[in-house]
Design a protein around this motif. Sequence first.
Motif, PDB file in Angstrom:
ATOM      1  N   GLU A   3       0.894 -10.285  -2.233  1.00 37.46           N
ATOM      2  CA  GLU A   3       0.879  -9.682  -0.905  1.00 37.46           C
ATOM      3  C   GLU A   3      -0.309  -8.758  -0.756  1.00 37.46           C
ATOM      4  N   PHE A   4      -0.793  -8.627   0.451  1.00 35.37           N
ATOM      5  CA  PHE A   4      -1.901  -7.722   0.761  1.00 35.37           C
ATOM      6  C   PHE A   4      -1.495  -6.281   0.469  1.00 35.37           C
ATOM      7  N   ILE A   5      -2.399  -5.516  -0.138  1.00 39.35           N
ATOM      8  CA  ILE A   5      -2.172  -4.094  -0.410  1.00 39.35           C
ATOM      9  C   ILE A   5      -3.236  -3.305   0.348  1.00 39.35           C
ATOM     10  N   PRO A   6      -2.831  -2.533   1.350  1.00 40.50           N
ATOM     11  CA  PRO A   6      -3.827  -1.761   2.099  1.00 40.50           C
ATOM     12  C   PRO A   6      -4.383  -0.607   1.265  1.00 40.50           C
ATOM     13  N   LEU A   7      -5.687  -0.423   1.346  1.00 37.75           N
ATOM     14  CA  LEU A   7      -6.362   0.686   0.672  1.00 37.75           C
ATOM     15  C   LEU A   7      -6.617   1.801   1.668  1.00 37.75           C
ATOM     16  N   ARG A   8      -6.777   3.001   1.147  1.00 34.19           N
ATOM     17  CA  ARG A   8      -7.093   4.175   1.974  1.00 34.19           C
ATOM     18  C   ARG A   8      -8.591   4.419   1.815  1.00 34.19           C
ATOM     19  N   ILE A   9      -9.322   4.211   2.912  1.00 32.37           N
ATOM     20  CA  ILE A   9     -10.785   4.199   2.867  1.00 32.37           C
ATOM     21  C   ILE A   9     -11.359   5.308   3.739  1.00 32.37           C
ATOM     22  N   ALA A  10     -12.257   6.100   3.149  1.00 30.36           N
ATOM     23  CA  ALA A  10     -12.970   7.149   3.872  1.00 30.36           C
ATOM     24  C   ALA A  10     -14.366   6.642   4.213  1.00 30.36           C
TER      25      ALA A  10
END
Length: 174
Positions: A3-10
């Motif tokens: 499954e897709f895992i969302p990343l936290r991107i700055a």
Amino acid sequence: MKEFIPLRIAVLTVSDTRSLEEDRSGQILTDLVAQAGHLLAARDILPDDRDAIVARLRGWCADPQVDVVLSTGGTGLTGRDVTVEAHRDVYEKEIEAFATVFTLVSVRKIGTSAVQSRATGGVAQGTYLFALPGSPGACRDAWEEILRPQFDYRHQPCNFVEILPRLDEHLRRK
């Protein structure tokens, strides 16, 4: 299937002249991050000041709510272009192949002008950092051709997401 895992991107824009309203490259990256299903962890604009860039990068690397930092601008050859040096001040490990692959992508788009970019990538404190050129087209190319697939846990044969939990294993107590 994974499954897709969302990343936290700055997203950090480095520019002496741009405001948030005029920041086309930062906006493109922000839009592409959201379209891919990732989360925007933070966004900022800083002048071409090495110490300020280093401080922001280190701050975001220390933040457990940031997995990736994408900067745009300051990767060229002029005297004010200090983003690459700032990134390298922060890196624990450089991802040398990122620059190579980015150059290959760029040559297809802009020919030999690709030699003027010093795009770079690395890792610090369990966080990925990538310094992209200030051009909206270069940001889009880096995202579409390299980063989007590598930030997708389903991408095979390997991707950045699957090794993210191990990036800081050398910092943990044994």
